[in-house]
Design an enzyme around this catalytic site. Structure first.
Site, PDB file in Angstrom:
ATOM      1  N   GLU A 340       0.510  -1.494   0.053  1.00 18.86           N
ATOM      2  CA  GLU A 340       0.231  -0.119   0.388  1.00 18.86           C
ATOM      3  C   GLU A 340       0.052   1.115   0.103  1.00 18.86           C
ATOM      4  O   GLU A 340       0.728   2.205  -1.199  1.00 18.86           O
ATOM      5  CB  GLU A 340      -0.456  -0.224   1.301  1.00 18.86           C
ATOM      6  CG  GLU A 340      -2.014   0.803   1.445  1.00 18.86           C
ATOM      7  CD  GLU A 340      -2.045   1.551   2.490  1.00 18.86           C
ATOM      8  OE1 GLU A 340      -3.169   2.412   3.316  1.00 18.86           O
ATOM      9  OE2 GLU A 340      -1.585   1.183   3.524  1.00 18.86           O
ATOM     10  N   LYS A 433      18.748 -17.374 -10.109  1.00 17.14           N
ATOM     11  CA  LYS A 433      19.037 -17.845  -9.106  1.00 17.14           C
ATOM     12  C   LYS A 433      17.659 -19.335  -9.310  1.00 17.14           C
ATOM     13  O   LYS A 433      17.734 -20.285  -8.532  1.00 17.14           O
ATOM     14  CB  LYS A 433      17.891 -17.644  -7.772  1.00 17.14           C
ATOM     15  CG  LYS A 433      18.934 -16.171  -7.092  1.00 17.14           C
ATOM     16  CD  LYS A 433      18.082 -15.517  -5.946  1.00 17.14           C
ATOM     17  CE  LYS A 433      19.360 -14.747  -5.479  1.00 17.14           C
ATOM     18  NZ  LYS A 433      19.723 -13.770  -6.029  1.00 17.14           N
ATOM     19  N   SER A 476      18.544  -2.082  -5.845  1.00 15.60           N
ATOM     20  CA  SER A 476      16.742  -2.729  -6.079  1.00 15.60           C
ATOM     21  C   SER A 476      16.313  -2.700  -3.992  1.00 15.60           C
ATOM     22  O   SER A 476      17.058  -2.965  -3.435  1.00 15.60           O
ATOM     23  CB  SER A 476      17.120  -3.966  -6.583  1.00 15.60           C
ATOM     24  OG  SER A 476      17.510  -4.585  -6.207  1.00 15.60           O
TER      25      SER A 476
END
Length: 645
Positions: A340, A433, A476
């Site tokens: 949110e 990965k 990131s």
């Protein structure tokens, strides 16, 4: 209103006001007084020069009266052309033009007045030679006054501030660095004193640019730095390769010289931005990676006028994809995320920075099939970029069922709806990965890859499913670089899981640009892998980041080896050993030819693992995941024992 009152009112309005009592404008009336003194002195000099020559002054008016008349015309010129309006110590070419107009228009008016009087009364007031000499001499004296004040101010300012300024050298000589050098030498409020330029392009040291020496670093950068005697260098040239940049940084760090970085000067709004744009170089700036060239025409044709769904759109990758897509005029972007706060912040950012973009944010969970169905029905998407995923290895290793909900079930829901609503392309963001996975997170992403790849071959499926696979993204959320920065800011220690651990890295914009480019390719079912460059040793990154922050590793800030976390491996792969790689028209994008599984079997296996996840049977979830992904072998995890079964 009488004429004198009109003239006074005009001369006291707007920019003509001298504001004698306003300290901010005090230099204006001082400048006028000095100019009056200079032009008066010019009259006296002209008189003295012509006094003993054959030329004689006319005696219609007395010499003092002639001087007063000339002075009055000159003062009117001062006010008409606002010669006093600029700040003298910052005089520019515009100020020279103003003084020239005031001086030579005065001369022209006096000559015209002479001609008029001669026509009327057959006699002249002024000696023409004296007018011409007066115009040139008054102009020269006022210009010399301004140049003298400006140069004196610059000299005093440099002398008084030089001790507190950082002595810097600029690496490289090109249009960008020369423009930066000019900005540093002309901006008096800068915190930097430019000492010169360092370059490999020349061998001679006899060159100067913007009055500063150019020193060759072809033989030894250490020697050049010694000669320059700087405490900081600025790397600003786009022509410097990543390898050269790293070599320079290494030398500077050894000599305790600060390394600064600036973006392209064309992006600066004004010289006042210098202090804001010159910043310490970051580890991200030292990646030895060539710039990416994109086929923007293909991307634009692919995205323009489309309704696009971006899942995980508030995350670091998803939000950058949204920003990149915005450049290509989509019809609508629907940004979907279950976070949110992050979604709200992105909504504000897009509204403020991209007001022309037609977008809407949707708060939703991709594992909720009913909610996803409503959105597909409402918006009728043309394209889907699926970036929603759980990615933190240790956290997922403790909660395998959650990875199944989002990474697998979410992908299943979106892919089924995409085929049902004839979405043109479905681009899934995967990870390195997923190759020979050693943890639940990587295995769940590989299972999602298998599902969409097998679905592609089903009869009646028109949607093109494309998978993009790349490694770690610098900056990131939760990545190692921000983590190290936080630890360094707190005084350490910096924690590294293993001294030999390595990872591939690329920047967020770079990754997203390649995602958009890959999205234009293929007929569906392909797995695209990106050229990640050379892998980086995490310990080396930690050491360099500490040194770039002005500290010494292990003494000022310690580095602790904490041991591999559950599911973590020493190195990541982009391809399995059995994969075949095919090139594409883009040099940084390749196709991994991985055989697709039978969809009916895949569907059945995925259905079983979702059922186990809903019951939170983590051991069963991992056991089933290992069947779907046979190459999945747990490392440093409680699930290692399941590999024997």
């Amino acid at each position: 209103m009488k004429l004198p009152q009109k003239i006074f009112k005009h001369l006291s309005k707007g920019d003509n006001r001298l504001e004698l009592l306003n300290q901010n404008y005090l230099p204006r009336w001082v400048v006028v007084l000095i100019d009056v003194l200079l032009v008066t002195t010019s009259m006296v000099v002209v008189y003295l020069v012509l006094l003993n020559t054959p030329l004689k002054f006319y005696d219609v008016f007395s010499l003092p009266l002639q001087g007063l008349l000339a002075l009055l015309v000159n003062c009117i010129g001062f006010f008409l052309f606002k010669t006093y309006s600029g700040i003298i110590r910052h005089s520019t070419f515009t100020d020279i033009i103003k003084v020239a107009f005031a001086s030579f228009s005065t001369g022209a008016i006096l000559i015209l007045l002479n001609i008029f009087i001669e026509q009327v009364q057959d006699q002249r007031i002024f000696l023409t030679t004296s007018i011409i000499l007066y115009a040139f001499l008054s102009f020269t004296s006022m210009i010399l006054f301004r140049i003298g004040v400006k140069e004196s101010y610059q000299l005093l300012l440099k002398t008084s501030d030089s001790s507190s300024k950082k002595k810097v050298a600029i690496i490289g000589i090109d249009d960008h660095t020369i423009a930066l050098g000019k900005a540093l030498t002309t901006e008096v409020n800068s915190n930097y004193e430019l000492m010169g330029f360092l370059t490999k392009k020349i061998t001679s040291s006899s060159y100067e640019i913007v009055g500063k020496p150019v020193i060759s670093i072809k033989n030894s950068i250490e020697e050049a730095l010694e000669r320059m005697r700087v405490n900081s260098i600025i790397i600003a040239s786009d022509s410097i390769s990543g390898k050269e940049k790293n070599e320079i940084v290494e030398v500077c760090l050894e000599k305790n010289i600060e390394v600064l970085n600036v973006p392209n000067i064309q992006t600066w709004k004004s010289k006042a931005d210098i202090k804001n744009f010159i910043k310490p170089i970051q580890i991200e700036d030292l990646l030895d990676r060539a710039s990416i060239s994109l086929d923007t025409e293909k991307i634009e044709n692919h995205l323009q006028g489309k309704t696009i769904l971006v899942t995980g759109g508030a995350g670091s990758i998803g939000s950058e994809i949204v920003k990149q897509i915005a450049k290509f005029s989509p019809e609508l972007i629907v940004v979907l995320d279950q976070a949110e706060s992050a979604l709200h912040e992105l909504d504000i950012y897009l509204s403020q920075n991209l007001p022309q973009l037609n977008f809407i944010t949707e708060l939703a969970d991709v594992s909720n099939m009913y909610r996803m169905g409503l959105l597909f029905k409402k918006y009728n998407f043309n394209l889907v970029y699926h970036a929603a995923a759980y990615k933190h290895v240790p956290l997922i290793e403790r909660n395998p069922h959650e990875a199944i909900y989002v990474n697998i079930l979410g992908t299943v829901n979106l892919s089924i709806l995409s085929t049902s609503y004839d979405v043109e392309k479905f681009v899934m963001i995967s990870t390195d990965k997923a190759v020979n996975p050693t943890n639940v997170m990587g295995a769940s992403k590989r299972a999602a890859e298998i599902y969409v790849q097998s679905l592609q071959n089903e009869k009646g499926v028109n949607t093109k499913f494309i998978t993009t696979r790349f490694g770690n993204v610098l900056g990131s959320n939760g990545s190692v670089i921000p983590h190290f920065k936080k630890q360094i800011s707190q005084g350490g220690p910096v924690t590294v899981t293993h001294k030999n651990i390595i990872r591939y890295f690329m920047t967020i914009p770079e990754a997203c640009q390649l995602v958009l480019q890959a999205g234009t390719m293929g007929n569906g079912g392909e797995i695209y892998v990106f050229d990640m460059g050379k892998p980086k040793k995490i310990l080396d990154l930690a050491e360099k980041m500490i040194r770039l922050s002005g500290f010494e590793p292990y003494s000022d800030i310690d580095i602790k080896i904490t041991g591999l976390r559950p599911g973590e491996k020493l190195y990541e792969e982009l391809l399995t050993d059995s994969s075949k790689v095919q090139p594409t028209y883009h040099p940084k994008i390749m196709i991994a030819k991985v055989a697709a599984e039978e969809f009916s079997e895949t569907k059945k296996s995925i259905k079983n693992i979702i059922k186990a996840a809903t019951r939170k049977e983590d051991a069963q979830v991992v056991k089933l995941l290992k069947k779907i992904v046979p190459e999945y072998k747990s490392e440093n995890s409680k699930f290692v024992k399941l590999d024997d079964n």
